[in-house]
Design a protein around this motif. Structure first.
Motif, PDB file in Angstrom:
ATOM      1  N   HIS A  84       0.779  -1.246   0.000  1.00  0.00           N
ATOM      2  CA  HIS A  84       0.000   0.000   0.000  1.00  0.00           C
ATOM      3  C   HIS A  84       0.810   1.295   0.000  1.00  0.00           C
ATOM      4  O   HIS A  84       0.306   2.328  -0.435  1.00  0.00           O
ATOM      5  N   ALA A  85       2.022   1.257   0.513  1.00  0.00           N
ATOM      6  CA  ALA A  85       2.704   2.528   0.783  1.00  0.00           C
ATOM      7  C   ALA A  85       3.245   3.221  -0.464  1.00  0.00           C
ATOM      8  O   ALA A  85       3.488   4.429  -0.443  1.00  0.00           O
ATOM      9  N   PHE A  86       3.424   2.474  -1.520  1.00  0.00           N
ATOM     10  CA  PHE A  86       4.115   3.057  -2.681  1.00  0.00           C
ATOM     11  C   PHE A  86       3.284   2.960  -3.944  1.00  0.00           C
ATOM     12  O   PHE A  86       3.805   2.706  -5.023  1.00  0.00           O
ATOM     13  N   ARG A  87       1.993   3.138  -3.790  1.00  0.00           N
ATOM     14  CA  ARG A  87       1.119   3.036  -4.970  1.00  0.00           C
ATOM     15  C   ARG A  87       1.290   4.210  -5.912  1.00  0.00           C
ATOM     16  O   ARG A  87       1.008   4.105  -7.091  1.00  0.00           O
ATOM     17  N   ARG A  88       1.721   5.332  -5.365  1.00  0.00           N
ATOM     18  CA  ARG A  88       1.830   6.528  -6.215  1.00  0.00           C
ATOM     19  C   ARG A  88       3.275   6.966  -6.412  1.00  0.00           C
ATOM     20  O   ARG A  88       3.525   8.080  -6.852  1.00  0.00           O
ATOM     21  N   ARG A  89       4.181   6.109  -6.038  1.00  0.00           N
ATOM     22  CA  ARG A  89       5.599   6.415  -6.257  1.00  0.00           C
ATOM     23  C   ARG A  89       6.390   5.114  -6.330  1.00  0.00           C
ATOM     24  O   ARG A  89       5.859   4.046  -6.024  1.00  0.00           O
ATOM     25  N   ALA A  90       7.625   5.228  -6.752  1.00  0.00           N
ATOM     26  CA  ALA A  90       8.474   4.029  -6.869  1.00  0.00           C
ATOM     27  C   ALA A  90       8.702   3.434  -5.481  1.00  0.00           C
ATOM     28  O   ALA A  90       8.789   4.180  -4.492  1.00  0.00           O
ATOM     29  N   PRO A  91       8.794   2.106  -5.397  1.00  0.00           N
ATOM     30  CA  PRO A  91       9.014   1.471  -4.093  1.00  0.00           C
ATOM     31  C   PRO A  91      10.239   2.043  -3.374  1.00  0.00           C
ATOM     32  O   PRO A  91      11.302   2.211  -3.985  1.00  0.00           O
ATOM     33  N   GLY A  92      10.058   2.357  -2.122  1.00  0.00           N
ATOM     34  CA  GLY A  92      11.145   2.944  -1.334  1.00  0.00           C
ATOM     35  C   GLY A  92      11.713   1.941  -0.353  1.00  0.00           C
ATOM     36  O   GLY A  92      11.978   0.789  -0.706  1.00  0.00           O
ATOM     37  N   GLY A 113       6.667   5.943   2.340  1.00  0.00           N
ATOM     38  CA  GLY A 113       5.678   6.000   1.265  1.00  0.00           C
ATOM     39  C   GLY A 113       4.651   7.102   1.434  1.00  0.00           C
ATOM     40  O   GLY A 113       4.919   8.143   2.043  1.00  0.00           O
ATOM     41  N   ASP A 114       3.450   6.825   0.904  1.00  0.00           N
ATOM     42  CA  ASP A 114       2.415   7.854   0.785  1.00  0.00           C
ATOM     43  C   ASP A 114       1.544   8.041   2.028  1.00  0.00           C
ATOM     44  O   ASP A 114       0.672   8.903   2.046  1.00  0.00           O
ATOM     45  N   GLY A 115       1.681   7.176   3.014  1.00  0.00           N
ATOM     46  CA  GLY A 115       0.790   7.235   4.165  1.00  0.00           C
ATOM     47  C   GLY A 115      -0.360   6.262   4.004  1.00  0.00           C
ATOM     48  O   GLY A 115      -0.581   5.708   2.925  1.00  0.00           O
ATOM     49  N   MET A 116      -1.097   6.051   5.087  1.00  0.00           N
ATOM     50  CA  MET A 116      -2.168   5.045   5.068  1.00  0.00           C
ATOM     51  C   MET A 116      -3.408   5.564   4.367  1.00  0.00           C
ATOM     52  O   MET A 116      -3.853   6.670   4.603  1.00  0.00           O
ATOM     53  N   LEU A 142      -9.644  -1.272  -1.141  1.00  0.00           N
ATOM     54  CA  LEU A 142     -10.561  -2.408  -1.115  1.00  0.00           C
ATOM     55  C   LEU A 142      -9.943  -3.672  -1.705  1.00  0.00           C
ATOM     56  O   LEU A 142     -10.489  -4.759  -1.563  1.00  0.00           O
ATOM     57  N   ASP A 143      -8.806  -3.547  -2.348  1.00  0.00           N
ATOM     58  CA  ASP A 143      -8.210  -4.707  -3.006  1.00  0.00           C
ATOM     59  C   ASP A 143      -7.023  -5.259  -2.233  1.00  0.00           C
ATOM     60  O   ASP A 143      -6.099  -5.797  -2.803  1.00  0.00           O
ATOM     61  N   SER A 144      -7.060  -5.153  -0.913  1.00  0.00           N
ATOM     62  CA  SER A 144      -5.953  -5.646  -0.103  1.00  0.00           C
ATOM     63  C   SER A 144      -5.821  -7.162  -0.226  1.00  0.00           C
ATOM     64  O   SER A 144      -6.817  -7.875  -0.114  1.00  0.00           O
TER      65      SER A 144
END
Lengths: 126, 136
Positions: free
Chosen positions: B58-66, B87-90, B94-96
Motif C-alpha cells: 500500500h505505501a508506494f502506490r503513487r511512487r516508486a518502491p522505497g 511512502g504515501d501514508g495510510m 478495497l483490493d488488499s
C-alpha cells in the motif's frame, strides 16, 4: 540473518477414495505475500466444477493474511468440496483462531478426517 | 553487563527494499530477536509480517518502491518493534491481498500498537512482552 526464506513447495496427487476421485494438494513452506499467489494459482487450476479437494497445510510453519484470504476465497467457492488439513497446535491453526475465521473453513485435523468430511459432504449432496 | 532499569537497547535496525521478498526477511530477523528476548515468537512473526506486507502493498502506490525500516528495541521487559516506510501514508484500499485482516491481526497479537501516518510515510509501532533480562 543466517537463514534464507523458504520457498513454497506444492505437490498435487489424485486419489480414488470410495470410488470417487479426490485431489490432494500438499503445501510445504511459508505462505505470505510473496508465496500466496503460487498457492492461489495451484488452487485455481484444481478448482474444477466437480472437484473434491483436500488442502494439506501440515507442512506450513507460517501463514499470513494473504494465505488466509486464499483459504476463504476457495472455501466460499468450493463449499464442502474443500477440506483443509490443519494440525491443532500449528501456526496455521493459531492464525485461524486469532482471525476468528475457523468456522468459515472446513478445517480438519488430519488427512483421513478431511477425506471423511468430503465424503460426507458428497453424500449429503447426492 | 547489567543494564540500568529503563534503559533502551536497540537490538535490530534493518533497512529493506519495499518488495515482496522483504516480508520473509523481516519476519526471520524479527523472529530471531523474539527468541533472543523471550517474546512470543509466533505473535511477533505475524505482526511484523502484516506490517511489512502492508507497507509493500500500500505505501508506494503513487511512487516508486522505497525503503522499509525495521527496528527492535528492548526496554526492561518490553520488546518494541517498529516498521516504518517512506511512502504515501495510510489510505483505505478495497483490493488488499489480506482482505483487510492485516491490521486486525496486528492489534490482536501485539500488547500495544500505534499507527503514525503522514504523506511522508507510515510507522507502525508494536510492543510485546519480553522475558526477564539476564542478570536482573
Amino acid at each position: 540473518m543466517s537463514e534464507t526464506p523458504a520457498r513454497l513447495e506444492l505437490r498435487t496427487e489424485s486419489r480414488a477414495d470410495a470410488g470417487a476421485e479426490v485431489t490432494i494438494v500438499h503445501v510445504a513452506g511459508e505462505v505470505d505475500l510473496a508465496s500466496a499467489p503460487e498457492l492461489a494459482a495451484t488452487l485455481k487450476a484444481e478448482a474444477t466444477p466437480h472437484v473434491r479437494l483436500v488442502l494439506d497445510l501440515t507442512g506450513v510453519p507460517f501463514m499470513d493474511s494473504s494465505g488466509l484470504r486464499e483459504l476463504l476465497v476457495f472455501s466460499r467457492e468450493l463449499g464442502d468440496r474443500l477440506a483443509v488439513v490443519v494440525e491443532p497446535d500449528s501456526a496455521v491453526r493459531h492464525l485461524l483462531d486469532i482471525a476468528e475465521v475457523a468456522e468459515r473453513i472446513n478445517v480438519q485435523p488430519s488427512e483421513a478426517e478431511a477425506l471423511a468430511a468430503i465424503e460426507k459432504g458428497a453424500r449429503g449432496r447426492g | 553487563m547489567v543494564e540500568a532499569p529503563g534503559r533502551t537497547k536497540t537490538l535490530l535496525d534493518l533497512r529493506l527494499p519495499a518488495e515482496r521478498d522483504s516480508v520473509a526477511n523481516a519476519r526471520l530477523a524479527a523472529a530471531e530477536i523474539a527468541r533472543e528476548v523471550g517474546a512470543e515468537e509466533m505473535d511477533v512473526k505475524i505482526a511484523v509480517t502484516e506490517a511489512v506486507a502492508n507497507a509493500v502493498v500500500h505505501a508506494f502506490r503513487r511512487r516508486a518502491p522505497g525503503t522499509i525500516r525495521l527496528r527492535a528495541d528492548r526496554t526492561d521487559e518490553t520488546l518494541a518493534i517498529s516498521v516504518a516506510d517512506d511512502g504515501d501514508g495510510m489510505m483505505p484500499y478495497l483490493d488488499s491481498p489480506g482482505l483487510g485482516f492485516g491490521i486486525s491481526l496486528i492489534t490482536k497479537v501485539a500488547k500495544d500498537v500505534t499507527f503514525d501516518s503522514s504523506d511522508r510515510g507510515t510507522t507502525v509501532l508494536m510492543s510485546f512482552e519480553a522475558g526477564a533480562e539476564a542478570g536482573t
